[in-house]
Motif scaffolding. Structure first.
Motif, PDB file in Angstrom:
ATOM      1  N   LYS A  16       0.931  -0.989   0.038  1.00  0.00           N
ATOM      2  CA  LYS A  16       0.073  -0.041  -0.005  1.00  0.00           C
ATOM      3  C   LYS A  16       0.596   1.311   0.030  1.00  0.00           C
ATOM      4  N   ALA A  19       2.363   3.181  -2.863  1.00  0.00           N
ATOM      5  CA  ALA A  19       1.598   4.063  -3.935  1.00  0.00           C
ATOM      6  C   ALA A  19       1.955   5.559  -3.436  1.00  0.00           C
TER       7      ALA A  19
ATOM      8  N   LEU B 107      -0.107  -0.460 -14.499  1.00  0.00           N
ATOM      9  CA  LEU B 107       0.276   0.140 -13.147  1.00  0.00           C
ATOM     10  C   LEU B 107      -1.151   0.441 -12.537  1.00  0.00           C
ATOM     11  N   GLY B 108      -1.869   1.329 -13.315  1.00  0.00           N
ATOM     12  CA  GLY B 108      -3.258   1.714 -12.845  1.00  0.00           C
ATOM     13  C   GLY B 108      -4.308   0.618 -12.331  1.00  0.00           C
ATOM     14  N   SER B 111      -3.056  -1.238  -9.285  1.00  0.00           N
ATOM     15  CA  SER B 111      -3.124  -0.602  -8.231  1.00  0.00           C
ATOM     16  C   SER B 111      -4.405  -0.579  -7.580  1.00  0.00           C
ATOM     17  N   TYR B 114      -5.469  -3.660  -6.233  1.00  0.00           N
ATOM     18  CA  TYR B 114      -4.716  -3.818  -4.787  1.00  0.00           C
ATOM     19  C   TYR B 114      -5.671  -3.115  -3.941  1.00  0.00           C
ATOM     20  N   LEU B 115      -6.067  -1.816  -4.252  1.00  0.00           N
ATOM     21  CA  LEU B 115      -6.954  -1.043  -3.262  1.00  0.00           C
ATOM     22  C   LEU B 115      -8.398  -1.860  -2.911  1.00  0.00           C
ATOM     23  N   ASP B 130      -6.476   6.807  -1.327  1.00  0.00           N
ATOM     24  CA  ASP B 130      -7.579   6.825  -2.067  1.00  0.00           C
ATOM     25  C   ASP B 130      -7.918   8.493  -2.423  1.00  0.00           C
ATOM     26  N   ILE B 133      -5.233   9.954  -4.741  1.00  0.00           N
ATOM     27  CA  ILE B 133      -5.493   9.975  -5.938  1.00  0.00           C
ATOM     28  C   ILE B 133      -6.468  10.510  -6.645  1.00  0.00           C
ATOM     29  N   ILE B 185      -6.840   4.570 -12.211  1.00  0.00           N
ATOM     30  CA  ILE B 185      -7.180   3.685 -10.971  1.00  0.00           C
ATOM     31  C   ILE B 185      -8.065   4.112 -10.613  1.00  0.00           C
TER      32      ILE B 185
END
Lengths: 347, 322
Positions: A16, A19, B107-108, B111, B114-115, B130, B133, B185
């Motif tokens: 995490k 990022a 990448l996006g 991510s 994962y989020l 969050d 971004i 993302i």
């Protein structure tokens, strides 16, 4: 909400954090924006490579350099030539930083720019390539005026002149800014190049800027005049009214019929624009155009040498092709010998 | 086939209307009609604006496109509008698109996965990321240009453009990839969030691991939504001009730069379609007006082709999902 707990959570929470650098990098970029100008010293060492010529600088000179580049590219297809026109000052920042090979300039290099070049070890060769001159005109039939003061020009078409419908309306303002203020009481019909034109910016820089700065005004013309990008239409506008006023590039006015090119007085007497008065810059609305060549790069980059050879050789006709005034024979010879001898520094 | 299985469209509209009347007491639905008309007007407005743009551009650029389309598309930048072409711009825009697809998309999407699938939604770190971004998606593009200038052109110039002071199409591609990253993302995360909880629970219920559930159930379900987001991101990166000016796209003249697939030339100076359009739009004279319009039409077509490709892909995923 931990619906499906697994043993992996710990490992992922480390991810995490990955990022964060993205956001951090963006912040960093935003904060260090001031670095963009002076750059890092390491740029000086990088070479442009043997196969490239990088030109930047004045947007006034840009069309000449583009024209020369096209002629050059025809016979040297393997050389990469790039031309940009961010402005003389921005161009010198890149040039003195060693990022460009040639800087186009519509004014002589300034002392602080020379210092910037010196502190980065950039030696330059100053080459005058042409002249920029603006002719102000009225109709051939207009007997009332033949010489106009710089202040009068500002009063007629400067930023404060909006709404003036006669020449005489500008008299009060003209006197205020140091002009003669003896303009005739006749309708004022103005035709000139539109804002997007190079001639417009030349005119603003040569005729308006100094006065506007002194009076705390924006350097621009009045918006209410007949604007055209086409020189022929401007000439037609001048011909169309007996008491018209307007301006075009000198190279174009020279060949126009039915218009009267005005003498301009900037405190040193009335001067008519001619090839001679523009060449020696005694005509107020004129300025020399230069290219500045990085000496060290010219020594190691054959493509650059060939390019400048062409610029000062056959391709010097580009100056008048794109609408500027050619150098006199002697000045051109002088420029060529400066280049041959690789004379550095400002003349 | 999906149309047939949708109960809402089964039967004629007349029948639907009859049923509606019988359960709403037979009154005409005035409010509903007004609402419908308002929505229709809103739609028409956007369509009209688009139509005006396209018609305006086509009228102005028509002569260029009909008389010398081939020369225009394969020609180079020039001082004369009649000789100008956009091949160098197309090449730059093509590579920017490639960088966006290759860097920003994986990448996006990763991510976002994962989020949505792994991070604790309520953890402070996840919420902080969050929010950040989302903010990044709203940062003006010039700011990303400054980032690109600092990071790629100045700091990494020796790698991305050793012979162009860092002002290469690689620097531009990386900058725009980063610019659209937040958009990718966010839209991907939204698509993943829209996957019903039950699908995941069913997967876990039969003993699938998180990876298996994500790979075989969540991702296929979310794929159309993710693709829609990536299409918007790609279109954005193809159309941006401001960051490219800072990264050092050439505005005036560029020789070379016409070999599309010459990987060695990726470190050379470059230009791109939006830059060409901005430069030409500022030049005086009728000739420049029409080549600018023609270049705008070509850019529209390029974006349209990219969108069409993504829509075709999305339809394929849609079918798979059944």
């Amino acid at each position: 909400m931990k619906l499906f707990p697994t043993g992996r959570e710990a490992r992922y929470s480390a991810l995490k954090i990955a990022a964060v650098p993205i956001a951090g990098a963006l912040l960093l970029g935003a904060c260090s924006s001031d670095d963009s100008g002076d750059g890092s010293g390491s740029d000086n060492g990088s070479e442009s490579g043997s196969g490239s010529v990088v030109i930047s600088g004045s947007s006034t000179v840009e069309p000449i350099s583009i024209d020369v580049s096209e002629k050059f590219a025809g016979s040297n297809p393997d050389v990469n030539v790039t031309v940009d026109g961010p402005g003389t000052g921005d161009g010198f920042e890149l040039f003195c930083n060693g990022e460009t090979d040639i800087n186009d300039a519509s004014s002589k290099i300034k002392d602080e720019q020379i210092e910037a070049c010196e502190s980065n070890g950039v030696e330059f060769i100053e080459l005058r390539i042409g002249n920029d001159g603006i002719a102000v005109m009225t109709n051939d039939a207009n007997e009332a005026i033949s010489c106009i003061h710089g202040g009068d020009i500002y009063a007629l078409v400067g930023p404060e002149s909006q709404g003036f419908e006669t020449w005489a309306a500008a008299n009060e303002l003209a006197t205020e800014v140091g002009g003669e203020g003896d303009l005739p009481d006749a309708p004022l019909d103005i035709t000139g190049p539109g804002e997007e034109s190079g001639t417009y910016s030349s005119f603003v820089e040569l005729a308006i800027e100094d006065y506007a700065e002194e009076r705390g005004q924006e350097a621009q013309t009045r918006p209410d005049y007949q604007a055209s990008a086409d020189d022929n239409i401007i000439i037609q506008g001048i011909q169309g009214s007996d008491t018209s006023f307007g301006w075009v590039g000198f190279a174009f006015a020279r060949n126009a019929d039915g218009v009267k090119v005005l003498e301009v007085d900037e405190g040193e007497g009335c001067v008519l624009p001619t090839d001679e008065t523009i060449a020696d810059n005694s005509y107020p609305l004129s300025r020399p155009l230069f290219i500045y060549v990085n000496k060290d790069k010219a020594a190691e980059n054959q493509a650059l040498t060939d390019f400048v050879d062409l610029y000062l050789g056959d391709a010097i006709s580009s100056v008048s092709d794109v609408g500027y005034v050619d150098l006199s024979e002697e000045t051109l010879a002088e420029t060529r010998s400066r280049w041959e001898a690789r004379t550095t520094g400002a003349a | 086939m999906s149309v047939m299985s949708n109960p809402a469209t089964v039967g004629s509209t007349a029948a639907t209307e009859r049923v509606r009347r019988s359960i709403t007491g037979g009154k005409a639905d005035v409010k509903g009609t007004i609402f419908m008309l308002l929505m229709l007007m809103a739609l028409l407005m956007s369509v009209v604006i688009l139509a005006v743009l396209v018609i305006d551009m086509v009228t102005q650029g028509r002569t260029v496109l009909t008389e010398r389309l081939g020369d225009f598309v394969t020609g180079s930048m020039s001082s004369q509008p009649e000789a100008s072409g956009i091949l160098q711009g197309l090449r730059g825009t093509f590579w920017i698109g490639v960088f966006t697809v290759v860097i920003a998309f994986p990448l996006g999407i990763a991510s976002a996965i994962y989020l949505e699938e792994y991070a604790h939604h309520k953890s402070r770190v996840a919420r902080f990321i969050d929010v950040n971004i989302r903010n990044l998606a709203g940062v003006p593009s010039v700011v990303y240009g400054i980032l690109g200038l600092t990071l790629f052109v100045k700091a990494m110039g020796g790698i991305v453009g050793p012979n162009s002071n860092g002002r290469s199409v690689i620097a531009a591609g990386l900058t725009l990839a980063i610019l659209v990253l937040p958009i990718v993302i966010i839209t991907s995360a939204e698509a993943l969030r829209a996957v019903p909880r039950g699908i995941r629970e069913a997967g876990f219920g039969v003993g699938a691991t998180r990876w298996e559930v994500t790979r075989h159930h969540v991702l296929p379900y979310a794929a159309p939504g993710i693709l829609t987001g990536t299409v918007l991101a790609l279109a954005r990166s193809l159309g941006e001009a401001a960051p490219l000016i800072l990264v050092g796209a050439t505005t005036g003249y560029l020789s070379g730069g016409t070999e599309f697939l010459d990987l060695g030339a990726l470190t050379d100076r470059f230009t791109a379609l939006p830059i060409i359009i901005t430069t030409w739009a500022g030049r005086p004279g009728e000739g420049w007006v029409s080549v600018t319009a023609a270049a705008i039409i070509v850019l529209l077509v390029v974006v349209l082709v990219a969108n069409a490709a993504a829509i075709l892909l999305r339809n394929r995923f849609d079918k798979k999902r059944g």
